[in-house]
Write an enzyme that holds these catalytic residues in place. Structure first.
Site, PDB file in Angstrom:
ATOM      1  N   ARG A  63     -25.645  -6.087   5.822  1.00  0.00           N
ATOM      2  CA  ARG A  63     -25.071  -7.394   5.509  1.00  0.00           C
ATOM      3  C   ARG A  63     -25.268  -8.390   6.650  1.00  0.00           C
ATOM      4  NH1 ARG A  63     -19.354  -6.554   2.512  1.00  0.00           N
ATOM      5  NH2 ARG A  63     -20.218  -8.193   1.200  1.00  0.00           N
ATOM      6  N   LYS A  81       0.839  -1.187   0.000  1.00  0.00           N
ATOM      7  CA  LYS A  81       0.000   0.000   0.000  1.00  0.00           C
ATOM      8  C   LYS A  81       0.883   1.249   0.000  1.00  0.00           C
ATOM      9  CE  LYS A  81      -4.223  -1.654   2.254  1.00  0.00           C
ATOM     10  NZ  LYS A  81      -5.125  -1.507   3.416  1.00  0.00           N
ATOM     11  N   GLU A 112     -19.402  -8.917   8.693  1.00  0.00           N
ATOM     12  CA  GLU A 112     -20.490  -8.277   9.437  1.00  0.00           C
ATOM     13  C   GLU A 112     -21.453  -9.289  10.045  1.00  0.00           C
ATOM     14  OE1 GLU A 112     -18.992  -5.452   6.287  1.00  0.00           O
ATOM     15  OE2 GLU A 112     -19.632  -7.558   6.304  1.00  0.00           O
TER      16      GLU A 112
END
Length: 619
Positions: free
Chosen positions: A394, A280, A366
């Site tokens: 979700r 990243k 979730e």
């Protein structure tokens, strides 16, 4: 920095004519362009700097849009957008009328699938692969999924299905940018990746199986030897057992490794899995050093990086929650904080530092987060689930069956309720009032400002059952937050302004706009505080005292929302009165400035006044 080569790329097919040296130059120019562009518009940065070479390699090797590439999560798709004809539109990124920060099917034929919620790419790619197979169309289907997104059960459900689906062309690319499950990357791994993805290896492996299939014990021995040999240098066994041919890990910034490996894998049949390791923030030292800070920055100066503002900003609702969570944890040792991979976004950094044994980041999962909290509550703990409104969708089945049906003491702190601005429709929390208020045992609280948020968080936490508190992104009116852990009566509202003729019943942080609109029309304004339980006594009182009618106001969908709950209350008591419901319309609202979006749907002070005047005062 020159972009002479990048400027020549009008569409991915233009990459086909480039040699390896030119591809590397293109990657450098693409990374420089992303840095310059995002520093001027804001947006997701770290993840996109990490996918530059992978994007270049994919569009060089595959024939898009005929071949399908699905980016998961879609905030790593800026290089893809630039190489697919949207370079000139990057200056409009995440702005009203501009291009989205995520793949969007209506935006480009190269965006095969919309991916702003994570972990859906493998399911979608498998569905496309089956459809192509059934239609007799020869094409490749590539799901590029981040290592964080791979923590969701849905990704493994899809792989489990794909591994036993015959006749498909499917490549899953794990973009591993945390290096958490990867051995060192280098020449040995590059060699192994190329070897294991080559036709010779595939042919030899298949020939060996054909020869040995009549000698089952020897075949099984050969299979186990192969798996363990590969397992010594790579985490292959899990994916191979699911029916995938595993290749990697390889350096995701090395085009000399990526291009030939992808070329080899393109010729292979069946489910394939390529593990690439990226970094990243690659190529921008400040982002490499702090990829979280540069994950989704606003505008900043490239030369100096993100600087702390010298002005004291308003306290955000997320910060109010974070401080309350720590204060309540000090007060109650039973409190546990749960988040599905949103520590920073949900304001839990300080809580993790102070209460590490009571902090649980369960990853992008979730459904698990909700049932995990339910299990805690069964044993007398007091879990607080910090989750974005859009992500709680979700875990809806778990919310109903595992929490509410059993009337368990779980508190849900719903961040990003209502419109969210630049992230757009995929991240907007427009539906939580509607989908929560229909669930038995559930308390639904809608605080109107920062101090009310703290009050209602405490109130819902002390309520012995499931409860939710919704609050928006960003800061509010600047109301001072009082210390302490005071509560208010559950299901009771409060009158904020006395007027005549019309009463406005407000649910949430549109209260300041309502008060402003009420001044010129002399309206009564009520802060309802709760959608469920509804303050029936107050609603009936307002209906009786205001002969012209009632207005309901909420930053949520009108259909099934708080306004509907008021109408149901009136109907249940046989009260007939004119009523105007103001809220979000029955359509998805795109990205743009948050205040401008509210004004666009008539939920600013001027819009509210205009709607009320037209309905009750003759225009």
């Amino acid at each position: 920095m020159s972009t002479d080569l990048l400027d020549r790329i009008a569409q991915p097919s233009d990459l086909k004519a480039l040699d390896r040296r030119e591809l590397k130059k293109l990657a450098d120019q693409l990374r420089g362009f992303i840095l310059d562009s995002v520093s001027k518009t804001g947006g997701h940065l770290s993840s996109n700097l990490g996918t530059v070479e992978l994007t270049v390699a994919l569009h060089h090797v595959y024939d898009t849009p005929h071949d399908r590439i699905i980016w998961d999560v879609g905030h790593q798709s800026y290089p893809h957008k630039i190489l697919t004809g949207r370079k000139a539109e990057m200056s409009t990124l995440r702005q009203f009328g501009g291009i989205s920060g995520f793949p969007k099917r209506s935006e480009s034929e190269f965006d095969a699938f919309g991916t702003a919620h994570s972990s859906t790419s493998i399911s979608a790619a498998l569905g496309m692969a089956v459809a192509s197979r059934n239609a007799g169309i020869s094409r490749q289907h590539i799901a590029v999924i981040g290592d964080g997104a791979m923590s969701a059960g849905m990704a493994f459900e899809a792989m489990n299905n794909a591994g036993v689906t015959p006749g498909i062309n499917l490549l899953v690319i794990l973009n591993d940018n945390d290096m958490s499950i990867s051995p060192p990357v280098g020449a040995l791994n590059r060699y192994l990746a190329r070897l294991l993805s080559g036709q010779f290896y595939a042919a030899a492996k298949n020939m060996g199986r054909a020869v040995l299939q009549h000698v089952p014990p020897v075949l099984e021995l050969a299979r186990r030897l192969e798996e363990h040999a590969k397992g010594m240098v790579m985490p292959a066994t899990l994916f191979e057992e699911m029916g995938f041919n595993y290749v990697g890990p390889i350096d995701g910034h090395d085009l000399d490794a990526l291009v030939p490996t992808l070329q080899n894998m393109r010729a292979l049949k069946g489910p394939q899995f390529l593990h690439v390791v990226t970094k990243k923030g690659q190529g921008y030292k400040l982002a490499e050093a702090d990829p979280v800070l540069y994950h989704g920055p606003g505008k900043f100066d490239l030369a100096v990086g993100i600087q702390k503002s010298t002005t004291v900003p308003k306290v955000t609702f997320t910060q109010v929650f974070g401080q309350w969570l720590c204060d309540m944890a000090d007060h109650d040792p039973r409190l546990n904080g749960v988040t599905p991979a949103m520590r920073e976004g949900s304001g839990m950094v300080e809580f993790e530092r102070r209460f590490p044994t009571r902090y649980f980041d369960v990853g992008i999962a979730e459904q698990h987060a909700v049932t995990f909290a339910a299990g805690m509550a069964c044993e007398g703990q007091k879990p607080v689930v910090a989750i974005y409104s859009t992500f709680l969708q979700r875990g809806y089945d778990q919310l109903i069956h595992d929490v509410a049906l059993q009337n368990l003491d779980v508190t849900f702190a719903l961040d990003r309720a209502g419109l969210v601005g630049a992230d757009g429709a995929t991240h907007a929390g427009n539906y939580d009032i509607a989908f929560l208020r229909c669930i038995p045992n559930m308390v639904v609280a809608t605080p109107s400002d920062e101090n009310e948020t703290r009050l209602l968080l405490t109130t819902c936490y002390q309520h012995p059952g499931p409860a939710s508190v919704r609050y928006p992104r960003g800061s509010g009116a600047g109301v001072l937050v009082q210390a302490g852990l005071d509560t208010v009566p559950v299901g009771r509202g409060i009158v904020r302004r006395r007027g005549a003729g019309v009463a406005m019943l407000v649910f949430g942080t549109l209260l300041p706009a309502a008060l402003q609109a009420a001044e010129s029309l002399d309206l009564t304004v009520v802060d309802m505080r709760f959608v469920k339980p509804m303050d029936t006594e107050l609603v009936l009182e307002m209906a009786a005292a205001h002969p012209l009618g009632l207005v309901t106001l909420e930053e949520g969908c009108i259909m099934g929302g708080a306004g509907g709950a008021v109408s149901e209350t009136l109907a249940a008591h046989g009260v007939v009165t004119p009523i105007l419901h103001l809220g979000l319309p029955d359509r998805f609202i795109d990205h743009g400035d948050q205040n401008a979006l509210l004004a666009g749907v008539g939920l600013d002070a001027a819009g509210i006044e205009r709607s009320v005047r037209l309905r009750f005062f003759g225009g």
